[in-house]
Design a protein around this motif. Structure first.
Motif, PDB file in Angstrom:
ATOM      1  N   GLY A   1       0.973  -1.163  -0.034  1.00 12.96           N
ATOM      2  CA  GLY A   1       0.084   0.095  -0.117  1.00 12.96           C
ATOM      3  C   GLY A   1       0.912   1.214  -0.313  1.00 12.96           C
ATOM      4  O   GLY A   1       1.975   1.256  -0.015  1.00 12.96           O
ATOM      5  N   ILE A   2       0.289   2.162  -0.125  1.00 12.73           N
ATOM      6  CA  ILE A   2       0.831   3.717  -0.036  1.00 12.73           C
ATOM      7  C   ILE A   2       0.263   4.464   1.180  1.00 12.73           C
ATOM      8  O   ILE A   2      -0.811   4.515   1.434  1.00 12.73           O
ATOM      9  CB  ILE A   2       0.467   4.404  -1.344  1.00 12.73           C
ATOM     10  CG1 ILE A   2       1.104   3.774  -2.547  1.00 12.73           C
ATOM     11  CG2 ILE A   2       1.226   5.997  -1.096  1.00 12.73           C
ATOM     12  CD1 ILE A   2       0.987   4.409  -3.919  1.00 12.73           C
ATOM     13  N   GLY A   3       0.959   5.086   2.029  1.00 13.01           N
ATOM     14  CA  GLY A   3       0.657   5.772   3.221  1.00 13.01           C
ATOM     15  C   GLY A   3       1.417   7.137   3.039  1.00 13.01           C
ATOM     16  O   GLY A   3       2.451   7.585   2.462  1.00 13.01           O
ATOM     17  N   ILE A   4       0.513   8.105   3.670  1.00 11.00           N
ATOM     18  CA  ILE A   4       0.885   9.443   3.777  1.00 11.00           C
ATOM     19  C   ILE A   4       0.941   9.832   5.272  1.00 11.00           C
ATOM     20  O   ILE A   4       0.075   9.567   5.981  1.00 11.00           O
ATOM     21  CB  ILE A   4      -0.120  10.349   3.067  1.00 11.00           C
ATOM     22  CG1 ILE A   4      -0.035  10.308   1.567  1.00 11.00           C
ATOM     23  CG2 ILE A   4       0.210  11.975   3.402  1.00 11.00           C
ATOM     24  CD1 ILE A   4      -1.047  11.032   0.867  1.00 11.00           C
ATOM     25  N   THR A   5       2.180  10.348   5.669  1.00  7.31           N
ATOM     26  CA  THR A   5       2.410  10.716   7.262  1.00  7.31           C
ATOM     27  C   THR A   5       2.559  12.254   7.192  1.00  7.31           C
ATOM     28  O   THR A   5       3.277  12.783   6.431  1.00  7.31           O
ATOM     29  CB  THR A   5       3.719  10.116   7.580  1.00  7.31           C
ATOM     30  OG1 THR A   5       3.501   8.738   7.264  1.00  7.31           O
ATOM     31  CG2 THR A   5       3.801  10.495   9.029  1.00  7.31           C
ATOM     32  N   TRP A   6       1.794  12.979   8.247  1.00  8.85           N
ATOM     33  CA  TRP A   6       1.912  14.350   8.202  1.00  8.85           C
ATOM     34  C   TRP A   6       1.649  14.792   9.805  1.00  8.85           C
ATOM     35  O   TRP A   6       0.689  14.497  10.157  1.00  8.85           O
ATOM     36  CB  TRP A   6       0.819  14.883   7.398  1.00  8.85           C
ATOM     37  CG  TRP A   6       1.057  16.486   7.187  1.00  8.85           C
ATOM     38  CD1 TRP A   6       1.992  17.247   7.750  1.00  8.85           C
ATOM     39  CD2 TRP A   6       0.193  17.308   6.811  1.00  8.85           C
ATOM     40  NE1 TRP A   6       1.832  18.516   7.334  1.00  8.85           N
ATOM     41  CE2 TRP A   6       0.775  18.806   6.688  1.00  8.85           C
ATOM     42  CE3 TRP A   6      -0.832  17.476   5.871  1.00  8.85           C
ATOM     43  CZ2 TRP A   6       0.132  19.808   6.288  1.00  8.85           C
ATOM     44  CZ3 TRP A   6      -1.702  18.450   5.469  1.00  8.85           C
ATOM     45  CH2 TRP A   6      -0.976  19.781   5.489  1.00  8.85           C
ATOM     46  N   ASN A   7       2.793  15.077  10.211  1.00  5.64           N
ATOM     47  CA  ASN A   7       2.973  15.627  11.753  1.00  5.64           C
ATOM     48  C   ASN A   7       2.642  17.079  11.728  1.00  5.64           C
ATOM     49  O   ASN A   7       3.135  18.122  11.498  1.00  5.64           O
ATOM     50  CB  ASN A   7       3.981  15.523  12.491  1.00  5.64           C
ATOM     51  CG  ASN A   7       3.937  15.653  13.874  1.00  5.64           C
ATOM     52  OD1 ASN A   7       3.176  16.340  14.547  1.00  5.64           O
ATOM     53  ND2 ASN A   7       4.994  14.999  14.662  1.00  5.64           N
TER      54      ASN A   7
END
Length: 459
Positions: free
Chosen positions: A330-336
């Motif tokens: 899968g593809i994940g997006i991480t944003w703090n």
């Protein structure tokens, strides 16, 4: 007989040519000493090691571009009681799954293995900026090494110049001793003959003793200067006889030498790379406030001693049965999001640090340019002083010989001759100090231009 004479003559000619050549080759100039420093001095090796460490850090940062692969394998033996309800999967928990319909042994054997790939494929330039920051640190370490090398070259030159100055001054003072000893013997003879008072003999002896004491001091200074040079150069035996003649008779200053501080000078290059580092770190903080895109993938294997009929086996080897294999991609997006404001402040702070170092770079460049221009003007004038003091020494020597003849003839008193001798000594000291100051200025100019060829070739 004729052949024997020719053979002997040829042997003397060969010896006469070979010995001076050998003496010239065995003499150590500054370039020879520097080669030994560059190869063996521990300080240079320490700086090179620091540069190598920075290069390895750069390679470590570059490896962050590679996908992160994690793998595990385990075999466990424990209970399988299930529990309903919801919970947060906090660190320290372990997973247990089961139901009430299971029967058989109270303990089950399990096996598990997995491999996970996490590849950050897009981060708005964060990885590139981190790599650039690491490269700037590597370049900075290299420039710091070159700056240290320049400092060592100047230090070696200064210690060599001090040694030549003290050795030349000692040699000239020994000639002064010879003159005063000659005056002392002449005065003693005239006193015994009743032509001069006994006080003249004491005065001449006092002047000789004072010069003898000065000789002891100069020998101590020469030995101390030699020890300092040996420590830096790493050579126990240093031959400098040929350089002694060049010291008091320096080569003419080359007017065509560079008069502009180049931007590649190690001191300025160090500040430039420091500025680049802060700018790259500022860009990293900006990029860190944006989301990053990851490609995720994983494989898993799970074995259990619980079969499809709900029977639980207590045997350890049965934990590798009833297996299940799975994969996930899968593809994940991480944003703090919380760090957006904090990273912005950090980015601005690093930007100000870069601006500060850039101003410091401009200040250093301006100051070094002024120092270079001033040093070259001083060198040119200093050489003119040397020419005049050299003439003054010759004139003082001729005058002393004339007055010595008049003293021997009884035409002048001892105090007049000693005054001429003192003026002669002052002229010699001024010439030596002018020569020392000239070479020191040349060493300083060489450090500013990072070019020691003129100094290493002519001293």
């Amino acid at each position: 007989m004729v052949k024997l004479v020719l053979a002997v003559t040829f042997l003397w000619l060969v010896t006469g040519i070979t010995v001076p050549l050998y003496a010239q080759q065995s003499s150590n100039n500054l370039a020879d000493l520097w080669r030994n420093v560059a190869e063996n001095y521990a300080g240079i090796k320490a700086k090179q090691t620091a540069t190598d460490a920075a290069a390895l850090n750069e390679r470590a940062v570059q490896s962050n571009h590679l996908p992160q692969i994690k793998a595990q394998a385990q075999s466990s033996y424990g209970t399988y009681n299930g529990a309903g309800g919801a919970f947060f999967p906090q660190a320290g928990f372990f997973n247990v799954s089961g139901d009430a319909s299971l029967h058989g042994a109270s303990l089950s054997s399990n096996s598990f293995g997995s491999a996970v790939v996490d590849w950050e494929v897009f981060s708005f330039g964060k990885l590139q900026n981190e790599t650039q920051a690491a490269r700037s640190l590597t370049n900075k370490a290299s420039s710091e090494k070159e700056t240290y090398v320049l400092t060592l070259k100047k230090l070696l030159s200064e210690r060599y110049i001090k040694l030549l100055y003290n050795k030349t001054k000692l040699s000239w003072n020994e000639k002064t001793l010879e003159r005063l000893d000659e005056i002392r013997l002449i005065t003693s003879g005239l006193s015994k003959a009743g032509l001069k008072p006994a006080a003249d003999s004491l005065l001449a002896s006092s002047a000789y003793t004072q010069s003898l004491a000065q000789n002891d001091k100069l020998e101590g200074n020469s030995s101390a200067a030699l020890i300092k040079l040996q420590e830096l150069s790493g050579k126990e035996m240093i031959q400098f006889n040929s350089a002694l003649s060049h010291f008091a008779k320096p080569m003419v200053y080359i007017e065509e030498r560079t008069a502009i501080i180049v931007d590649s000078h190690p001191v300025l290059a160090t500040l430039k790379h420091q500025t680049e580092f802060y700018r790259s770190k500022s860009a990293v903080e900006k990029s860190a406030s944006l989301p990053s895109v990851h490609f995720l993938g994983g494989l898993s294997y799970k074995g259990s001693s619980i079969n499809d009929n709900g029977y639980v086996s207590g045997k350890w080897e049965d934990g590798f049965s009833n297996n299940a294999n799975n994969f996930l991609a899968g593809i994940g997006i991480t944003w703090n999001i919380t760090n957006v404001l904090t990273n912005n402040y950090k980015s601005n702070r690093l930007g100000k640090e870069a601006e500060s170092v850039a101003h410091l770079h401009a200040q250093y460049e301006q100051a070094m340019q002024a120092d270079l221009t001033a040093a070259q003007v001083q060198i040119s004038q200093q050489f003119k002083q040397i020419e005049k003091t050299s003439t003054a020494v010759k004139q003082a020597n001729d005058a002393y010989n004339m007055y010595l003849s008049r003293y021997k003839s009884g035409l002048i008193a001892l105090n007049e001759l000693l005054q001429i001798q003192l003026l002669f000594e002052v002229a010699e000291n001024q010439h030596l100090e002018a020569s020392r100051d000239y070479w020191m200025l040349v060493a300083y100019e060489a450090e500013l231009t990072s070019d020691f060829n003129f100094l290493f070739t002519n001293l």
